[in-house]
Design a protein around this motif. Structure first.
Motif, PDB file in Angstrom:
ATOM      1  N   ARG A 179      -7.681  -8.993   1.644  1.00 40.53           N
ATOM      2  CA  ARG A 179      -8.212 -10.314   1.330  1.00 40.53           C
ATOM      3  C   ARG A 179      -9.676 -10.434   1.768  1.00 40.53           C
ATOM      4  O   ARG A 179     -10.526 -10.914   1.016  1.00 40.53           O
ATOM      5  N   LEU A 217       1.095 -10.334  -6.992  1.00 38.51           N
ATOM      6  CA  LEU A 217       0.657 -10.249  -8.389  1.00 38.51           C
ATOM      7  C   LEU A 217       0.995  -8.852  -8.876  1.00 38.51           C
ATOM      8  O   LEU A 217       0.857  -7.875  -8.140  1.00 38.51           O
ATOM      9  N   ILE A 246      -0.737  -0.183  -0.393  1.00 36.72           N
ATOM     10  CA  ILE A 246       0.443  -0.988  -0.724  1.00 36.72           C
ATOM     11  C   ILE A 246       0.083  -2.475  -0.698  1.00 36.72           C
ATOM     12  O   ILE A 246       0.461  -3.243  -1.588  1.00 36.72           O
ATOM     13  N   ALA A 251      -1.981  -3.324  -3.745  1.00 34.31           N
ATOM     14  CA  ALA A 251      -1.150  -3.356  -4.962  1.00 34.31           C
ATOM     15  C   ALA A 251      -0.370  -4.659  -5.031  1.00 34.31           C
ATOM     16  O   ALA A 251      -0.181  -5.234  -6.099  1.00 34.31           O
ATOM     17  N   ARG A 252       0.075  -5.144  -3.895  1.00 34.93           N
ATOM     18  CA  ARG A 252       0.843  -6.393  -3.874  1.00 34.93           C
ATOM     19  C   ARG A 252       0.024  -7.549  -4.410  1.00 34.93           C
ATOM     20  O   ARG A 252       0.555  -8.494  -4.969  1.00 34.93           O
ATOM     21  N   LEU A 253      -1.302  -7.479  -4.227  1.00 35.75           N
ATOM     22  CA  LEU A 253      -2.180  -8.540  -4.734  1.00 35.75           C
ATOM     23  C   LEU A 253      -2.676  -8.231  -6.143  1.00 35.75           C
ATOM     24  O   LEU A 253      -3.584  -8.895  -6.649  1.00 35.75           O
ATOM     25  N   GLY A 254      -2.100  -7.222  -6.763  1.00 32.98           N
ATOM     26  CA  GLY A 254      -2.466  -6.923  -8.151  1.00 32.98           C
ATOM     27  C   GLY A 254      -3.743  -6.110  -8.281  1.00 32.98           C
ATOM     28  O   GLY A 254      -4.322  -6.014  -9.365  1.00 32.98           O
ATOM     29  N   MET A 255      -4.189  -5.505  -7.182  1.00 31.76           N
ATOM     30  CA  MET A 255      -5.407  -4.689  -7.218  1.00 31.76           C
ATOM     31  C   MET A 255      -5.065  -3.235  -7.580  1.00 31.76           C
ATOM     32  O   MET A 255      -3.939  -2.786  -7.404  1.00 31.76           O
ATOM     33  N   ARG A 256      -6.068  -2.517  -8.062  1.00 31.14           N
ATOM     34  CA  ARG A 256      -5.924  -1.087  -8.352  1.00 31.14           C
ATOM     35  C   ARG A 256      -6.633  -0.293  -7.259  1.00 31.14           C
ATOM     36  O   ARG A 256      -7.814  -0.542  -6.998  1.00 31.14           O
ATOM     37  N   PRO A 301     -11.385 -10.713  -8.494  1.00 35.83           N
ATOM     38  CA  PRO A 301     -10.123 -11.171  -9.089  1.00 35.83           C
ATOM     39  C   PRO A 301      -9.048 -10.088  -9.038  1.00 35.83           C
ATOM     40  O   PRO A 301      -9.361  -8.897  -8.894  1.00 35.83           O
ATOM     41  N   PRO A 302      -7.789 -10.488  -9.174  1.00 36.33           N
ATOM     42  CA  PRO A 302      -6.718  -9.498  -9.302  1.00 36.33           C
ATOM     43  C   PRO A 302      -7.064  -8.523 -10.430  1.00 36.33           C
ATOM     44  O   PRO A 302      -7.681  -8.914 -11.421  1.00 36.33           O
ATOM     45  N   ARG A 332       7.770  -1.555  -9.635  1.00 38.71           N
ATOM     46  CA  ARG A 332       6.617  -1.517  -8.726  1.00 38.71           C
ATOM     47  C   ARG A 332       7.045  -1.859  -7.299  1.00 38.71           C
ATOM     48  O   ARG A 332       6.683  -1.160  -6.343  1.00 38.71           O
TER      49      ARG A 332
END
Lengths: 362, 362
Positions: B296, A338, B28, B31-36, B9-10, A24
């Protein structure tokens, strides 16, 4: 001597074997350089696929799918070292694989790895091949206890390892590995563990990021600090060892090298032929991080010089620690990552957090 | 007073209207924060879609597609300010849109924008509404020449603008805008242009990145330097103006505010209700960059404090300048970004490069 290949231009297609968090972060780095990423991964939910232009879902022993994947990309790399040799053979006729097969072969077998390191003049702890109880007893007599019996192949995060504190435990240890070919390694009483994230370009240029000091718990990395408390001489020696290894392997890409600082000096513990958990701090502390560096190298681009602008501390979020995201998000300067994984199983790497500090020393 | 909504939440699903480079960098960051991420964009080749988990290809006036998209995500944001009001109406019943409709409405109309800025006590250059030749002559008499006639809506990168050096050119200028409602703006003889990338959280917290000094050529941003040569008083005033604007709009997300430093003090030129080209330097110079900050904010997370660890210079790569990637890649400390666009048409933003320097002053 052949001419070095021309660098792959922006818009080229990067194939990555593996769909986890390293894939990723590699995919994100490749996208930043204008590349198109194609993930090959068997699992249904592959975090890397969510940031990639293309995705093939197939098994690593599906030669036909591997060949089709390789034909659809300009270069292939991987995010884990246990890529089957047969998979590389399926890919090789269609696309270059970087890092190459030699680095994979050596790193997949702990015994080959240590022999290779010694051959090129790098120190390791004492070790011995073990394929029978008799060999184990002989090895224990020579190396002494405590020692660690490890499977030669497929170990990671402390799995496939048994500590032998007393020679009387030898049979039980051997049984725990279920007959897998093994290696007995001396336990190095070390002051600290460090690692170097190194890189080598297609043109042979080598650059290393500053060594980090690592803390493990239960065989899993918890924390990396850069520069940590590593003495300057050990830092220099670790970087030189990494450079020697990169050249000896005729390596292309990023490598993670783990070392122990012992009373007798540095020993190399192991290396991983890929971007490495102990290099995640480079995302925040370097303009060109380990993921960018890897993509540059495998694309034949000039590599960065490994410069960092800040000191850094990276902490892994393991299992339920990922639930700390609320508290970490409340720190207005914490770099939270994450990985988009589903269930937070115990021991599973769910994310990490990096905090920077002003650069305290050169 | 309603309770502030819980942070997403993520694993939450972020919808982004627009498929260009800003959407790509937002995706990008998410995605780094675990989001879709789910991209909604009409064009076939959308650079943002290559780093997103989901993609809807449909027109911005396709109410059914917009509603389906909104139902499939937890929050909607956008990467461009010309989102049609009807699109927002189609989305609103199904998902929150952040920043909200008010910021979009105001920023879509140069006349409303300047009136709003004045209403909340922020200075602008003198301006006048123009919908006829008579109004234009009256405005020129009051404001003087040279002045700039601009369409009220849909201008960007210098498009939809005509400079009037002499009142005799008034009719030709009006004809060039083809009858579109317009605004006449005084030309501010400014020492420099600066911009502030500000952010406001769902909880009302405000944080700004340090102002940057911008250079334009042919109406297109070429370079942003932070801190540049902006005097401390102007920096402070620019940040305060941005905070006031964010609060007045009850804003959620990142905003880009452009200001001129004139002999009579700062005037606000315009703002964009989105991440901004003049904030790209934050990727390398801040742990939490403008894209992270925006994600955020729209997710209801605490925002970062805008801290930067380094000075920075960002240069856009316009059109054929993207061909310089080889030279830029040879600089081992240059942060190169290429957007994955196809043809390098003249005036098209193809990428950018950021270089850091040690932080020279607080």
């Amino acid at each position: 001597m052949t001419e070095p290949a021309a660098p792959l231009p922006p818009g080229s297609r990067i194939g990555i074997l593996g769909g986890g968090q390293l894939g990723r972060m590699l995919a994100i780095a490749a996208a930043r350089l204008g590349m198109r990423v194609h993930i090959f991964a068997p699992e249904e939910h592959a975090p890397a696929a969510e940031v990639a232009a293309e995705r093939t879902r197939a098994a690593y022993d599906d030669a036909e799918a591997l060949a089709a994947f390789a034909r659809a990309v300009d270069v292939v790399t991987y995010e884990f070292e246990n890529v089957p040799a047969a998979a590389l053979r399926a890919i090789a006729p269609h696309a270059p694989v970087r890092p190459g097969a030699r680095a994979l072969e050596v790193s997949q077998d702990r015994l080959e790895e240590k022999r290779f390191l010694n051959q090129i003049g790098l120190r390791t702890v004492p070790f011995a091949a073990v394929s029978s109880a008799a060999e184990l007893h002989e090895a224990l007599a020579r190396i002494g206890a405590p020692a660690i019996l490890k499977t030669r192949r497929f170990g990671y995060d402390g799995k496939g390892q048994v500590r032998i504190s007393d020679p009387a435990d030898a049979e039980a240890a051997l049984a725990a590995l279920e007959g897998a070919p093994a290696i007995l390694e001396a336990v190095a009483p070390f002051r600290r563990e460090l690692s170097v994230i190194g890189a080598r370009g297609l043109d042979g240029a080598v650059a290393c990021f500053d060594p980090g000091e690592n803390e493990h718990r239960d065989g899993i990395l918890r924390r990396t600090r850069v520069p940590g408390d590593i003495p300057p001489a050990a830092r220099a020696e670790a970087v030189l060892a990494t450079g020697r290894l990169l050249n000896a392997l005729d390596y292309v890409g990023v490598i993670g090298v783990e070392l122990f600082e012992t009373d007798q000096g540095l020993v190399v513990n192991e290396f991983a032929p890929r971007v490495h958990n102990t290099g995640h701090w480079t995302i925040e502390a370097c303009v060109i991080d380990q993921f960018q560096q890897h993509i540059r190298a495998i694309c034949g681009w000039p590599i960065g010089d490994g410069a960092r602008h800040s000191d850094a501390e990276m902490r892994n979020l393991i299992g339920a620690e990922a639930d700390e995201w609320r508290e970490i998000a409340a720190d207005p300067r914490a770099g939270l990552h994450l990985y988009g994984k589903g269930a937070a199983r115990p021991g599973r790497k769910m994310g990490h957090v990096t905090r920077l500090g002003p650069r305290a020393r050169p």
